[in-house]
Design a protein around this motif. Structure first.
Motif: not given
Length: 345
Positions: A237-264
């Protein structure tokens, strides 16, 4: 509510939290336009049709413009005349843009659109295996950026399914900045939407809950997401990130972490919702289908509605289907967003 729940859980097509009774009830507490038609076959309840009633008899989905799953929750194999249904509800038109599959409201002329998903039914490891095969560069690059982020900024932590308001407000602040930066309307400028999200976060049961999760680096929030879930489906629904970390692709890092925890936690599907976004293309390993269109009676109000809405919708569909037009429109919106930000400052 128990009958609604039973009908919803009887068909996988209805397994979306936006079709849950709790969602409609919570929105109804905040918006007078929300109504629910209850369908009977003799003494038996065979369906629920949640909708919003707007001026001139125009019907729309509950929380229209916010939801990625819409429609009638009904028993299998029942026959429903769509036009008669909306007429009995006192509507001239019912319009939708995320109607789920298998609906009596669905017609041959309605436009179909893919709704990308993260399919976790075979587990997170199988999902990442598929990701490596189809989006291997994205997967490897995201892991590399996660390691670099930790080298540069500190230890990575992911809090899943938290209920604190402070991180929620941080997330909504990021989302507001994103809306303004990209030239979109700020949904959280509407107080009722903020209150809706807060109430949904406070709703926690086995069959329905608000789900907030945040990624931190050295206790500093970097990215997050708020959505809602059933027992087995989490609606993005509402994904977002701190743009000061944009070069690290924090949105993708978060989505992978979310998928792992959601599956568990027993989630089998993360529905990312209709819409062409680069991160959805990179992360998806399946698709659902939703429809856009309207059901209308023969009435003057329906005619006026057609003139006001249908040509504009078809124009938008043309733009969305053409990569060059879509890129040009998106660039124009972002330029407007930057200009608006400068003016506000």
């Amino acid at each position: 509510m128990s009958r609604w729940r039973a009908l919803q859980e009887s068909d996988p097509a209805f397994d979306n939290p936006f079709l849950s009774p709790e969602f409609t009830i919570t929105v109804g507490e905040l918006r007078d336009a929300v109504q629910v038609a209850i369908l009977y076959d003799g003494p038996e309840i065979v369906g629920f049709f949640p909708f919003e009633r707007h001026p001139l008899g125009i019907g729309k989905p509950v929380a229209t413009g916010l939801t990625d799953a819409q429609g009638l929750i009904h028993a299998k194999d029942i026959e429903i005349d769509a036009r008669r249904l909306i007429k009995e509800c006192g509507l001239a038109v019912y319009e939708f843009d995320h109607l789920v599959s298998g609906q009596p409201l669905l017609g041959r002329r309605h436009e179909r659109h893919p709704s990308p998903i993260i399919d976790l039914r075979d587990g997170y490891e199988q999902y990442t295996a598929a990701l490596k095969e189809h989006s291997g560069k994205t997967y490897k690059t995201t892991l590399a950026k996660s390691r670099k982020l930790q080298r540069d900024a500190g230890t990575l932590r992911h809090d899943f399914a938290i209920t604190d308001l402070e991180p929620l407000r941080t997330l909504l602040g990021w989302k507001t900045d994103q809306y303004r930066r990209t030239g979109r309307t700020d949904r959280f400028a509407h107080r009722w939407i903020v209150e809706l999200v807060e109430r949904l976060l406070a709703t926690q049961s086995e069959s329905f809950a608000g789900v907030l999760d945040m990624v931190y680096v050295d206790d500093l929030p970097v990215a997050g997401h708020f959505g809602v879930r059933t027992r087995t489906t989490l609606a993005g629904w509402f994904p977002a990130y701190d743009t000061s970390f944009a070069k690290y692709s924090p949105g993708l890092i978060h989505h992978l972490a979310m998928a792992e925890q959601a599956a568990a936690a027993g989630i089998e599907v993360i529905d990312m919702g209709r819409g062409q976004k680069e991160y959805k293309d990179k992360l998806k390993n399946g698709e659902l289908e939703v429809a856009e269109g309207r059901v209308a009676t023969a009435s003057a109000a329906a005619g006026v509605h057609w003139m006001m809405r249908v040509p504009a919708r078809k124009t938008r569909a043309t733009v969305m289907a053409n990569p060059l037009l879509l890129k040009t429109a998106d660039k124009a919106l972002k330029t407007y967003g930057r200009f608006r930000t400068v003016i506000q400052r």
